[in-house]
Design an enzyme around this catalytic site. Structure first.
Site, PDB file in Angstrom:
ATOM      1  N   CYS A  66       9.306 -13.068  19.505  1.00 23.71           N
ATOM      2  CA  CYS A  66       9.824 -11.741  18.768  1.00 23.71           C
ATOM      3  C   CYS A  66      11.619 -12.114  18.436  1.00 23.71           C
ATOM      4  O   CYS A  66      11.297 -10.543  18.080  1.00 23.71           O
ATOM      5  CB  CYS A  66       8.814 -10.996  20.324  1.00 23.71           C
ATOM      6  N   HIS A  96      19.183 -19.849  23.058  1.00 25.02           N
ATOM      7  CA  HIS A  96      18.325 -20.397  22.808  1.00 25.02           C
ATOM      8  C   HIS A  96      18.308 -21.503  24.401  1.00 25.02           C
ATOM      9  O   HIS A  96      19.124 -22.486  24.692  1.00 25.02           O
ATOM     10  CB  HIS A  96      18.113 -21.352  22.381  1.00 25.02           C
ATOM     11  N   HIS A 126      23.943   3.404  20.901  1.00 17.75           N
ATOM     12  CA  HIS A 126      22.649   3.023  20.680  1.00 17.75           C
ATOM     13  C   HIS A 126      22.065   1.336  20.903  1.00 17.75           C
ATOM     14  O   HIS A 126      22.400   0.450  20.645  1.00 17.75           O
ATOM     15  CB  HIS A 126      21.758   3.473  19.235  1.00 17.75           C
ATOM     16  N   HIS A 138      13.634  -4.575  22.660  1.00 16.79           N
ATOM     17  CA  HIS A 138      12.163  -5.207  21.537  1.00 16.79           C
ATOM     18  C   HIS A 138      11.399  -4.230  22.475  1.00 16.79           C
ATOM     19  O   HIS A 138      11.811  -4.728  23.815  1.00 16.79           O
ATOM     20  CB  HIS A 138      12.335  -6.583  22.149  1.00 16.79           C
ATOM     21  N   HIS A 142       5.616   3.477  22.592  1.00 11.24           N
ATOM     22  CA  HIS A 142       3.756   4.298  22.723  1.00 11.24           C
ATOM     23  C   HIS A 142       3.327   4.308  21.731  1.00 11.24           C
ATOM     24  O   HIS A 142       2.158   4.740  21.492  1.00 11.24           O
ATOM     25  CB  HIS A 142       3.945   5.514  23.071  1.00 11.24           C
ATOM     26  N   ASN A 161       3.539  -2.850  19.977  1.00 12.84           N
ATOM     27  CA  ASN A 161       4.264  -3.788  20.436  1.00 12.84           C
ATOM     28  C   ASN A 161       3.969  -5.253  18.884  1.00 12.84           C
ATOM     29  O   ASN A 161       3.086  -5.523  18.822  1.00 12.84           O
ATOM     30  CB  ASN A 161       4.274  -5.697  21.442  1.00 12.84           C
TER      31      ASN A 161
END
Length: 511
Positions: free
Chosen positions: A243, A322, A406, A410, A439, A443
């Site tokens: 993701c 990573h 802002h 994710h 919502h 995802n």
């Protein structure tokens, strides 16, 4: 790939009962001193600048006191030392030329588009559960498990699943997966090209990221064929990176734009669900079924200086972390077959703790690049006091609200958002875009951060000079951040995925 640990028992995707050991580590209790060295190094690297300011002030004061006789004497001295003046001028011109040619090129985000699926693909809770029951693939325990995940997931009743999953029995064929990919990618690109008013043949760099569906020819080749892109295009196809791959794709595009002058780069971020739906009863592999939904985004980047006038944002920083060298981190999100031979993505119970470690490394690397010096000094002083003087003080957690206006976290799951809100000491308004994206769209993997940015724009909150922090987690295990700065007051563009429903948001989600 991340999800919701409060909704199911396997990491950031969710858990019915969450234990403290599975939560993100409390950053107030543990911060590794070695990462703080980066902040101290950054401060010291600017020490020369801080020292030059008073020196320049003294020079200006002295210069203001010169009279005409002093200036005449200075001119005569320069005439007698003409060779020295010419040599110094040549070195100055050479240095300026080298600086101008070697400095990094600015990367601008001209525009972007998020795909909004058709209403026929919408799925409600009851419909999802009834469909799962009628497939006959899940036992009662698995059905109850999925029901509890949905109730606690933070997803609403308007998310979308691919068309192949609406059939009974489902039809997860290669052709159906290709059709899903085409609908999402081409849908987003059509909107992008129309909004940005550019021709597909103007694109010089194409990067596509999709973790779980990598056919031959590749997804990037499908786009080249559809839009008849030019033959010398630099195309890349990133697979299996989870993701957070959207930020990785932006970083790759940034590097390519440093090499190739006056060109455009398009980044397409998506995930494919059709062939990656799990039809077994292993609970740690059932979570993605309940949380992952159809979505995708296309982003247009440019290194052309004249695009600054029409661009929305400028890329400021990309920081990548990573943790793949650690075996637990490597296997915490793992595609495999269960005992019955059915393929799915398994989420480890250690996922939340691993995500927390990756996040801590990422933010302590990012902090020196974005935080005010005052915050860095406080942070460093608290760590030195605790490390060397055994002072009973808690490590000082920098206030990232001073660096960013802002936050696009994710939308992997409600628990991840909850924990980041708590540990970064954010206000509910800072995580509103993430909660509402989860919502409304679920995802959507690597594209979720763009739906969140679109939400902020649709609310009319993006002002000139505002800084945006996009942060995402991914398999491997990775935590990646991108920082953008708004170049103007950004209004929602036509085709914004929130344009027909923004008036209903924010909504109260179930805790």
């Amino acid at each position: 790939m991340s999800s919701d640990s409060a909704a199911a028992g396997g990491g950031s995707a969710g858990g019915v009962q969450i234990q403290q050991s599975r939560r993100l580590p409390d950053f107030l209790q543990t911060v590794n001193l070695k990462y703080v060295k980066l902040g101290y190094h950054y401060l010291m690297s600017h020490l020369l600048t801080l020292c030059l300011v008073p020196a320049m002030a003294v020079i200006i004061v002295e210069a203001s006191q010169l009279n005409l006789d002093d200036i005449r004497q200075l001119w005569l001295q320069l005439q007698y030392n003409l060779v020295s003046v010419v040599i110094c001028s040549a070195f100055l011109v050479f240095g300026c030329t080298v600086y101008i040619l070697s400095r990094p090129r600015s990367v601008y985000l001209v525009d972007y588009a998020c795909y909004k699926p058709p209403e026929k693909l919408r799925v409600r809770y009851q419909q999802f559960m009834e469909h799962s029951r009628l497939t006959g693939d899940f036992d009662e325990s698995s059905l109850e498990f999925q029901r509890k995940i949905l109730e606690r997931s933070g997803l609403g009743e308007e998310t979308y699943v691919p068309e192949a999953m609406h059939y009974l029995p489902p039809r997860p064929s290669m052709q159906a997966a290709r059709e899903e990919a085409e609908q999402v990618m081409f849908g987003a690109l059509d909107i992008l090209f129309a909004k940005a008013n550019i021709k597909p043949k103007d694109i010089g760099i194409l990067i596509v990221n999709c973790s779980l569906f990598n056919p031959t020819p590749s997804l990037s080749a499908m786009i080249v064929n559809k839009y008849k892109l030019r033959g010398n295009i630099r195309s890349f196809n990133l697979g299996g990176m989870g993701c957070s791959a959207g930020v990785i794709a932006v970083d790759l595009a940034k590097d390519m734009l440093q090499i190739h002058r006056n060109t455009y780069a398009v980044v397409v971020s998506t995930e494919n669900i059709t062939q990656n739906w799990y039809f077994g009863n292993k609970k740690s592999m059932l979570i993605p079924n309940c949380l992952f939904r159809v979505g995708g985004a296309a982003v247009l980047l440019s290194n052309k200086s004249n695009d600054r006038r029409r661009a929305k944002y400028k890329l400021v920083h990309v920081v990548r972390t990573h943790k793949g060298a650690d075996d637990k981190a490597f296997k915490c999100v793992y595609q495999e077959q269960d005992d019955a031979g059915k393929t799915g993505v398994s989420l480890s119970k250690d996922l939340m703790a691993i995500a927390g470690g990756a996040l801590k490394t990422n933010i302590t690397t990012l902090g020196p690049l974005v935080l005010p010096v005052s915050e860095q000094l406080l942070f460093f002083a608290a760590l030195v006091a605790k490390k060397f003087f055994n002072a009973k003080v808690k490590p000082y957690i920098p206030d990232f609200k001073l660096a960013f206006d802002h936050f696009c976290i994710h939308a992997g799951g409600r628990a991840v958002i909850d924990e980041l809100e708590k540990n970064l000491q954010l206000h509910p308004a800072h995580v509103e875009a993430s909660r509402m994206t989860l919502h409304r769209f679920g995802n959507t993997s690597s594209s979720s951060i763009w739906y969140e940015l679109a939400y902020t724009e649709a609310k009319g909150r993006m002002c000139k000079g505002n800084r945006v922090w996009q942060i995402a987690f991914g398999s491997g295990f990775k935590c990646n951040s991108a920082v953008w700065q708004a170049l103007r007051n950004v209004k929602p563009s036509p085709g914004n995925p929130w344009e027909d429903c923004i008036h209903r948001y924010p909504v109260q989600t179930v805790a």
